[in-house]
Design an enzyme around this catalytic site. Structure first.
Site, mmCIF file in Angstrom:
data_model
loop_
_atom_site.group_PDB
_atom_site.id
_atom_site.type_symbol
_atom_site.label_atom_id
_atom_site.label_comp_id
_atom_site.label_asym_id
_atom_site.label_seq_id
_atom_site.Cartn_x
_atom_site.Cartn_y
_atom_site.Cartn_z
ATOM 1 N N ASP A 1 0.871 -1.181 0.000
ATOM 2 C CA ASP A 1 0.000 0.000 0.000
ATOM 3 C C ASP A 1 0.906 1.229 0.000
ATOM 4 O O ASP A 1 2.127 1.122 0.170
ATOM 5 C CB ASP A 1 -0.917 -0.002 1.245
ATOM 6 C CG ASP A 1 -1.860 1.202 1.269
ATOM 7 O OD1 ASP A 1 -2.429 1.536 0.214
ATOM 8 O OD2 ASP A 1 -2.008 1.837 2.331
ATOM 9 N N SER A 2 0.285 2.395 -0.132
ATOM 10 C CA SER A 2 1.068 3.634 -0.073
ATOM 11 C C SER A 2 1.446 3.963 1.375
ATOM 12 O O SER A 2 2.315 4.788 1.610
ATOM 13 C CB SER A 2 0.243 4.784 -0.648
ATOM 14 O OG SER A 2 -0.898 4.992 0.156
ATOM 15 N N CYS B 1 -4.308 -1.784 -1.868
ATOM 16 C CA CYS B 1 -4.450 -0.360 -2.163
ATOM 17 C C CYS B 1 -5.390 -0.262 -3.356
ATOM 18 O O CYS B 1 -5.116 -0.854 -4.417
ATOM 19 C CB CYS B 1 -3.074 0.218 -2.510
ATOM 20 S SG CYS B 1 -3.119 1.909 -3.131
ATOM 21 N N THR C 1 -6.096 2.374 -5.142
ATOM 22 C CA THR C 1 -5.547 3.214 -6.206
ATOM 23 C C THR C 1 -4.615 2.388 -7.095
ATOM 24 O O THR C 1 -4.670 2.472 -8.319
ATOM 25 C CB THR C 1 -4.777 4.397 -5.586
ATOM 26 O OG1 THR C 1 -5.599 4.995 -4.580
ATOM 27 C CG2 THR C 1 -4.429 5.440 -6.618
ATOM 28 N N GLU D 1 -3.081 9.193 7.902
ATOM 29 C CA GLU D 1 -1.616 9.053 8.037
ATOM 30 C C GLU D 1 -1.058 9.991 9.110
ATOM 31 O O GLU D 1 -0.041 9.699 9.717
ATOM 32 C CB GLU D 1 -0.924 9.343 6.696
ATOM 33 C CG GLU D 1 -1.112 8.264 5.646
ATOM 34 C CD GLU D 1 -0.252 7.007 5.846
ATOM 35 O OE1 GLU D 1 0.753 7.068 6.566
ATOM 36 O OE2 GLU D 1 -0.627 5.959 5.277
ATOM 37 N N CYS E 1 -10.993 2.808 -0.300
ATOM 38 C CA CYS E 1 -9.587 3.130 -0.043
ATOM 39 C C CYS E 1 -9.277 2.410 1.264
ATOM 40 O O CYS E 1 -10.054 2.510 2.230
ATOM 41 C CB CYS E 1 -9.398 4.632 0.115
ATOM 42 S SG CYS E 1 -7.756 5.088 0.730
ATOM 43 N N THR E 2 -8.168 1.677 1.293
ATOM 44 C CA THR E 2 -7.894 0.843 2.474
ATOM 45 C C THR E 2 -7.572 1.683 3.714
ATOM 46 O O THR E 2 -7.564 1.158 4.819
ATOM 47 C CB THR E 2 -6.755 -0.151 2.181
ATOM 48 O OG1 THR E 2 -5.643 0.562 1.618
ATOM 49 C CG2 THR E 2 -7.216 -1.231 1.223
ATOM 50 N N HIS E 3 -7.341 2.970 3.530
ATOM 51 C CA HIS E 3 -7.142 3.847 4.694
ATOM 52 C C HIS E 3 -8.473 4.147 5.417
ATOM 53 O O HIS E 3 -8.479 4.450 6.602
ATOM 54 C CB HIS E 3 -6.552 5.197 4.268
ATOM 55 C CG HIS E 3 -5.070 5.186 4.028
ATOM 56 N ND1 HIS E 3 -4.509 4.604 2.917
ATOM 57 C CD2 HIS E 3 -4.049 5.702 4.757
ATOM 58 C CE1 HIS E 3 -3.184 4.760 2.971
ATOM 59 N NE2 HIS E 3 -2.880 5.423 4.071
HETATM 60 N N1 DGL Z 1 -4.806 3.019 0.676
HETATM 61 C C1 DGL Z 1 -4.734 3.595 -0.647
HETATM 62 C C2 DGL Z 1 -5.967 3.189 -1.438
HETATM 63 O O1 DGL Z 1 -6.624 2.225 -1.060
HETATM 64 C C3 DGL Z 1 -4.499 5.072 -0.487
HETATM 65 C C4 DGL Z 1 -3.986 5.722 -1.684
HETATM 66 C C5 DGL Z 1 -3.227 7.020 -1.472
HETATM 67 O O2 DGL Z 1 -2.085 6.954 -1.024
HETATM 68 O O3 DGL Z 1 -3.756 8.083 -1.853
HETATM 69 O O4 DGL Z 1 -6.287 3.756 -2.446
#
Ligand code: DGL
Length: 267
Positions: A11-12, A74, A76, A153, A185-187
């Site tokens: 993930d990011s 992720c 994205t 974050e 979005c996993t966040h």
């Molecule tokens: N967790 C990422 C997702 O599911 C976040 C992407 C981002 O860094 O913008 O899209």
């Protein structure tokens, strides 16, 4: 590749840890190797080709860590090129969009589904197209929420500003009367209490984490690749490209275990 190898996730940043949590629950005997690209986060506002390049670089790294399955945890990066990764690499690779869609379609009664995600995910129309492929009669309402990733974050999920931003982004979806909202979005599961407060108790929030972990379990089980050793022998490895401090703090509170995360910049 053998059954004792790990499951790789990327993930990011901390978002993919919401999928890690489900893997730990459903597959406690499995070893995990995780890479969070915190130095290059957020991915959401970057061009798709660049995100695809970053993800491929991380997949190459995870392969050096002896993994038997990779989860692109992720949205994205999944939207930017899951079929591409599956074609480029020879091990099983799954994403988080299809599992989320399956879970949402099971839950909607009014056939009005909301989708929130990063700018990249929403612009890709990956959710909308997948939902329509399964059921063309479902109405889909999408909304990009670019600030949510930064709120998570930076550990600001319980701030008044987080609620304010959520009210702003979610108002159109509330007005549209969606009965299910995909956290695309996993966040976002890390701020689901704020999202739920805005949407109200009648809107069901869908995170793809549980369904994705189930898909991983099915693939490993079909391929006879489930790890047979006891959960106590498990050792996970976490890597980030940025400073491990904030990542550890959020990760430890989510996973309820101590993490020792290595900083590793990919060449
Ligand atoms: N967790 C990422 C997702 O599911 C976040 C992407 C981002 O860094 O913008 O899209």
């Amino acid at each position: 590749m053998n059954s004792n190898h790990a499951i790789g996730l990327l993930d990011s940043g901390v978002g993919g840890l919401t999928v890690v949590k489900e893997i730990m629950k459903q597959l406690p005997q499995e070893k995990i190797v995780y890479y969070g690209d915190t130095a290059r986060m957020p991915y959401g506002s970057r061009p798709q080709a660049q995100v695809r390049g970053f993800a491929s670089q991380i997949i190459n790294f995870l392969i050096t860590q002896e993994v038997k399955l990779i989860i692109v945890a992720c949205n994205t990066a999944t939207a930017a090129g899951l079929p591409y990764y599956q074609q480029e690499f020879s091990l099983p690779i799954i994403g988080v969009i299809e599992p989320g869609v399956r879970a949402a379609l099971r839950q909607t009664k009014r056939k009005k589904i909301g989708v929130i995600g990063t700018e990249g995910t929403i612009a890709s129309k990956a959710y909308e197209e997948s939902i329509k492929r399964h059921d063309p009669t479902v109405q889909v309402y999408s909304q990009a929420c670019p600030l949510f990733v930064l709120i998570v974050e930076n550990g600001l999920v319980d701030s008044p500003e987080a609620l304010c931003v959520a009210e702003h982004y979610l108002r159109p979806l509330k007005e549209a009367g969606v009965d299910v909202l995909i956290l695309g979005c996993t966040h976002y599961p890390l701020m689901s209490h704020v999202i739920s407060k805005v949407m109200g108790p009648d809107v069901k929030l869908i995170s793809s984490a549980a369904e994705t972990a189930l898909e991983a379990k099915n693939i490993l089980s079909k391929g006879n690749m489930l790890r047979q050793a006891a959960p106590e022998t498990v050792k996970h490895r976490f890597f980030v490209s940025g400073n491990p401090g904030a990542f550890n703090a959020i990760g430890e509170s989510l996973l309820q275990c101590s993490l020792s995360t290595y900083q590793l910049l990919l060449p």
